[in-house]
Write a protein that holds these residues in place. Structure first.
Motif, PDB file in Angstrom:
ATOM      1  N   VAL A   1     -24.851   8.772 -51.493  1.00 19.14           N
ATOM      2  CA  VAL A   1     -23.651   7.924 -51.549  1.00 19.14           C
ATOM      3  C   VAL A   1     -22.457   8.691 -50.981  1.00 19.14           C
ATOM      4  N   ALA A   2     -22.298   9.941 -51.392  1.00 19.32           N
ATOM      5  CA  ALA A   2     -21.203  10.770 -50.886  1.00 19.32           C
ATOM      6  C   ALA A   2     -21.315  10.959 -49.373  1.00 19.32           C
ATOM      7  N   GLN A   3     -22.522  11.213 -48.894  1.00 20.69           N
ATOM      8  CA  GLN A   3     -22.737  11.373 -47.448  1.00 20.69           C
ATOM      9  C   GLN A   3     -22.423  10.068 -46.726  1.00 20.69           C
ATOM     10  N   GLY A   4     -22.734   8.928 -47.360  1.00 19.80           N
ATOM     11  CA  GLY A   4     -22.422   7.632 -46.772  1.00 19.80           C
ATOM     12  C   GLY A   4     -20.924   7.446 -46.575  1.00 19.80           C
ATOM     13  N   PHE A   5     -20.136   7.830 -47.569  1.00 19.11           N
ATOM     14  CA  PHE A   5     -18.684   7.741 -47.435  1.00 19.11           C
ATOM     15  C   PHE A   5     -18.187   8.667 -46.328  1.00 19.11           C
ATOM     16  N   PHE A   6     -18.709   9.877 -46.284  1.00 17.14           N
ATOM     17  CA  PHE A   6     -18.312  10.842 -45.254  1.00 17.14           C
ATOM     18  C   PHE A   6     -18.670  10.323 -43.867  1.00 17.14           C
ATOM     19  N   THR A   7     -19.854   9.729 -43.739  1.00 14.62           N
ATOM     20  CA  THR A   7     -20.342   9.248 -42.455  1.00 14.62           C
ATOM     21  C   THR A   7     -19.575   8.028 -41.960  1.00 14.62           C
ATOM     22  N   MET A   8     -18.996   7.257 -42.853  1.00 18.26           N
ATOM     23  CA  MET A   8     -18.286   6.041 -42.435  1.00 18.26           C
ATOM     24  C   MET A   8     -17.177   6.335 -41.427  1.00 18.26           C
ATOM     25  N   ARG A   9     -16.523   7.485 -41.556  1.00 15.74           N
ATOM     26  CA  ARG A   9     -15.463   7.786 -40.594  1.00 15.74           C
ATOM     27  C   ARG A   9     -16.042   7.948 -39.187  1.00 15.74           C
ATOM     28  N   PHE A  10     -17.224   8.518 -39.087  1.00 13.15           N
ATOM     29  CA  PHE A  10     -17.871   8.642 -37.783  1.00 13.15           C
ATOM     30  C   PHE A  10     -18.407   7.295 -37.309  1.00 13.15           C
ATOM     31  N   LEU A  11     -18.904   6.486 -38.238  1.00 19.09           N
ATOM     32  CA  LEU A  11     -19.418   5.178 -37.853  1.00 19.09           C
ATOM     33  C   LEU A  11     -18.298   4.301 -37.294  1.00 19.09           C
TER      34      LEU A  11
ATOM     35  N   GLN B   1     -15.529   5.326 -35.881  1.00 15.03           N
ATOM     36  CA  GLN B   1     -15.159   5.883 -34.579  1.00 15.03           C
ATOM     37  C   GLN B   1     -16.215   5.528 -33.543  1.00 15.03           C
ATOM     38  N   TRP B   2     -17.479   5.584 -33.915  1.00 15.14           N
ATOM     39  CA  TRP B   2     -18.574   5.293 -32.998  1.00 15.14           C
ATOM     40  C   TRP B   2     -18.502   3.834 -32.525  1.00 15.14           C
ATOM     41  N   ILE B   3     -18.267   2.909 -33.441  1.00 14.93           N
ATOM     42  CA  ILE B   3     -18.155   1.496 -33.076  1.00 14.93           C
ATOM     43  C   ILE B   3     -17.001   1.293 -32.096  1.00 14.93           C
ATOM     44  N   ALA B   4     -15.880   1.950 -32.369  1.00 12.03           N
ATOM     45  CA  ALA B   4     -14.736   1.841 -31.453  1.00 12.03           C
ATOM     46  C   ALA B   4     -15.107   2.368 -30.069  1.00 12.03           C
ATOM     47  N   SER B   5     -15.841   3.461 -30.017  1.00 16.63           N
ATOM     48  CA  SER B   5     -16.265   4.025 -28.730  1.00 16.63           C
ATOM     49  C   SER B   5     -17.266   3.111 -28.029  1.00 16.63           C
ATOM     50  N   GLU B   6     -18.173   2.513 -28.791  1.00 23.79           N
ATOM     51  CA  GLU B   6     -19.140   1.579 -28.200  1.00 23.79           C
ATOM     52  C   GLU B   6     -18.404   0.395 -27.579  1.00 23.79           C
ATOM     53  N   ARG B   7     -17.431  -0.134 -28.279  1.00 28.62           N
ATOM     54  CA  ARG B   7     -16.678  -1.288 -27.764  1.00 28.62           C
ATOM     55  C   ARG B   7     -15.884  -0.915 -26.518  1.00 28.62           C
ATOM     56  N   ALA B   8     -15.290   0.281 -26.533  1.00 30.15           N
ATOM     57  CA  ALA B   8     -14.489   0.729 -25.384  1.00 30.15           C
ATOM     58  C   ALA B   8     -15.360   1.269 -24.262  1.00 30.15           C
ATOM     59  N   ARG B   9     -16.634   1.542 -24.586  1.00 33.83           N
ATOM     60  CA  ARG B   9     -17.560   2.188 -23.651  1.00 33.83           C
ATOM     61  C   ARG B   9     -17.009   3.534 -23.195  1.00 33.83           C
ATOM     62  N   ALA B  10     -16.281   4.185 -24.090  1.00 32.88           N
ATOM     63  CA  ALA B  10     -15.699   5.496 -23.809  1.00 32.88           C
ATOM     64  C   ALA B  10     -15.367   6.171 -25.132  1.00 32.88           C
ATOM     65  N   SER B  11     -15.399   7.488 -25.116  1.00 31.89           N
ATOM     66  CA  SER B  11     -15.011   8.233 -26.304  1.00 31.89           C
ATOM     67  C   SER B  11     -13.498   8.268 -26.414  1.00 31.89           C
TER      68      SER B  11
ATOM     69  N   LEU C   1     -28.295  12.204 -38.487  1.00 30.05           N
ATOM     70  CA  LEU C   1     -27.606  10.999 -38.021  1.00 30.05           C
ATOM     71  C   LEU C   1     -26.348  11.375 -37.249  1.00 30.05           C
ATOM     72  N   GLY C   2     -25.588  12.334 -37.747  1.00 25.42           N
ATOM     73  CA  GLY C   2     -24.377  12.767 -37.065  1.00 25.42           C
ATOM     74  C   GLY C   2     -24.656  13.261 -35.658  1.00 25.42           C
ATOM     75  N   LEU C   3     -25.740  14.007 -35.488  1.00 17.52           N
ATOM     76  CA  LEU C   3     -26.078  14.524 -34.162  1.00 17.52           C
ATOM     77  C   LEU C   3     -26.350  13.399 -33.160  1.00 17.52           C
ATOM     78  N   LEU C   4     -26.923  12.284 -33.624  1.00 17.45           N
ATOM     79  CA  LEU C   4     -27.129  11.130 -32.740  1.00 17.45           C
ATOM     80  C   LEU C   4     -25.794  10.571 -32.256  1.00 17.45           C
ATOM     81  N   VAL C   5     -24.834  10.446 -33.156  1.00 18.23           N
ATOM     82  CA  VAL C   5     -23.515   9.920 -32.808  1.00 18.23           C
ATOM     83  C   VAL C   5     -22.809  10.852 -31.830  1.00 18.23           C
ATOM     84  N   TYR C   6     -22.821  12.158 -32.114  1.00 14.68           N
ATOM     85  CA  TYR C   6     -22.138  13.124 -31.243  1.00 14.68           C
ATOM     86  C   TYR C   6     -22.721  13.079 -29.832  1.00 14.68           C
ATOM     87  N   THR C   7     -24.052  13.036 -29.741  1.00 18.78           N
ATOM     88  CA  THR C   7     -24.728  13.021 -28.450  1.00 18.78           C
ATOM     89  C   THR C   7     -24.418  11.737 -27.678  1.00 18.78           C
TER      90      THR C   7
END
Length: 104
Positions: free
Chosen positions: A25-35, A37-47, A82-88
């Motif tokens: 659960v704690a990791q889920g909360f921590f990961t949400m900030r990356f999720l 950001q990732w969605i925003a990058s997917e929509r923009a097609r750019a980091s 999971l984080g490594l997938l997002v970073y890559t």
């Protein structure tokens, strides 16, 4: 192959308890900030974060994953993997955009 199965069984089944649930659960909360950001990058097609952030994230993520595997901590292993997938994926967008920009 049975060694890998035994390892994964030990990490994800034998060691599973209420603290592990809390950790996920704690990791889920921590990961949400990356999720987010990732969605925003997917929509923009750019980091939308500097490139150095992703290099440090990958370096730290790989080292933390190695440590988590050593510690046999299922929460830590799942979170770092999971984080490594997002970073890559974000570095892929940066490289793709750089190639597109250089083609003009």
């Amino acid at each position: 192959m049975s060694g890998l199965f035994n390892y994964l069984h030990d990490v994800f089944v034998v060691k599973f308890n209420a603290w592990v649930v809390l950790g996920f659960v704690a990791q889920g909360f921590f990961t949400m900030r990356f999720l987010v950001q990732w969605i925003a990058s997917e929509r923009a097609r750019a980091s939308v974060i500097p490139v150095a952030f992703w290099f440090f994230s990958i370096g730290g993520g790989v080292l933390l994953l190695i440590y988590a595997l050593y510690r046999r901590d299922p929460v830590f292993i799942a979170g770092q993997a999971l984080g490594l997938l997002v970073y890559t994926r974000n570095l892929y967008f940066i490289i793709l955009r750089g190639r597109q920009a250089s083609k003009g």
